[in-house]
Scaffold this active site. Sequence first.
Site, PDB file in Angstrom:
ATOM      1  N   HIS A 165       0.832  -1.208   0.000  1.00 17.11           N
ATOM      2  CA  HIS A 165       0.000   0.000   0.000  1.00 17.11           C
ATOM      3  C   HIS A 165       0.869   1.261   0.000  1.00 17.11           C
ATOM      4  O   HIS A 165       0.383   2.350  -0.305  1.00 17.11           O
ATOM      5  CB  HIS A 165      -0.913   0.000   1.220  1.00 17.11           C
ATOM      6  CG  HIS A 165      -2.196   0.738   1.003  1.00 17.11           C
ATOM      7  ND1 HIS A 165      -2.306   1.846   0.189  1.00 17.11           N
ATOM      8  CD2 HIS A 165      -3.440   0.525   1.485  1.00 17.11           C
ATOM      9  CE1 HIS A 165      -3.555   2.276   0.190  1.00 17.11           C
ATOM     10  NE2 HIS A 165      -4.269   1.498   0.967  1.00 17.11           N
ATOM     11  N   ASP A 342      -7.761  -9.281 -16.743  1.00 19.55           N
ATOM     12  CA  ASP A 342      -7.831 -10.489 -17.575  1.00 19.55           C
ATOM     13  C   ASP A 342      -6.409 -10.930 -17.918  1.00 19.55           C
ATOM     14  O   ASP A 342      -5.737 -10.304 -18.728  1.00 19.55           O
ATOM     15  CB  ASP A 342      -8.637 -10.204 -18.840  1.00 19.55           C
ATOM     16  CG  ASP A 342      -8.802 -11.435 -19.726  1.00 19.55           C
ATOM     17  OD1 ASP A 342      -8.208 -12.489 -19.418  1.00 19.55           O
ATOM     18  OD2 ASP A 342      -9.510 -11.333 -20.736  1.00 19.55           O
TER      19      ASP A 342
END
Length: 399
Positions: A165, A342
């Site tokens: 993060h 994807d």
Amino acid sequence: MTASAAPTVARSAPELVPPAGPTPGGTLPLSSIDKTAAVRVSVDFVQVFPPAAGAAVGDQGAAVAAMRDGFARALVPYYPVAGRIADASPGEPVVECTGQGVWFVEAAASCALADVNNLERPLLIPKDELLPRPPPEEKLEDLIVMAQVTKFTCGGFAVGICFSHLVFDGQGAAQFLKAAGEMARGLPAPSVAPVWDRDAIPDPPKLPRGPPPSFTAFSFVTQRHGRGVQVAPPCIQLPDDAEVRLGFAASTRHLLQGVLPSVEGYYGNCVYPVGITRTSKAIREAPLPEVIGVMRGAKEALTARFTDWMHGGAKEDHYNVPLDYGTVTVSDWSRVGFNEVDYGFGEPGYVFTVNDHVNIVASVIYLKPPTPKRGIRLMLRCVEEPHAAAFADELAKYE
């Protein structure tokens, strides 16, 4: 897998995937938002990919190889991600562009996704078996991205991702993963060119933070609710005069136009905390539309507050949020972009976070439900066991 056999996962040793070509070296700074808003922890989540129509189980090896190649190729334009987080000085993290690469794990489950309820909770495979972990000589807090792809006997996959993060916010991490997927599918370059430019964001004067926050390890329980409900700060059985707070990290990308050379493609942290604070009695007795109105007002004040902070005009440190039982944070993962990645075997049917070990602040996370279900999925970790039943009763009122 037989009905009585517990599912197992066989994992290969983690392997480094380096950039597919030469990359620059050197040290890159993190932005003032990275260092203020984020912490040096790993965010862990799992993407579940049902079997693609017409795909054969025997094709899984080739699909994983293409995915690995996609990461390697994406690490050329995203070369900082192949490096390591280091400390230029105490409390001053930077990214060293070492070109080492990202850790990648291949795994195979002994079952079909349907045998483990498509990885819906309660998980029938321990989360640690779905997430990548580096060799013991690596420090987890120094790594920027890791991936594990687990093959299932039905032809489906689960991809466990861990990202720092400190380097990404959710949208930035999704941008990198989309690029890796595009490269895995044969695109010559990412559709969105990456932008670093962390030093373009002003470094405002540091505000006095007061005493460091105390960290309490709460025993939160995990709850789910599948309908679109509004979530108020947790007031259950708290004293009338107790402060309760609801907060969320609002995106500030639109407010960095003209600050960054290009906002599109920037993959660093672009968040600012927004929240409300009231007494437990005030929230408990207020009509829900009133609570929503207060939340909207806080969000509408974002532009002025963030601009003041960025230019050194803020009078208080809004990033310093009290971490007690009266604070709950809300995160919307349904539109971050992880559901649109994807790698070559279609978009995921389900994405869920697995940071269940983070018990220092109550949280509510909005997720998309597993395909083809509609609506939202809430991951609730905001009450301890003595208050769980009462909280569930409150949620049921909004069905």
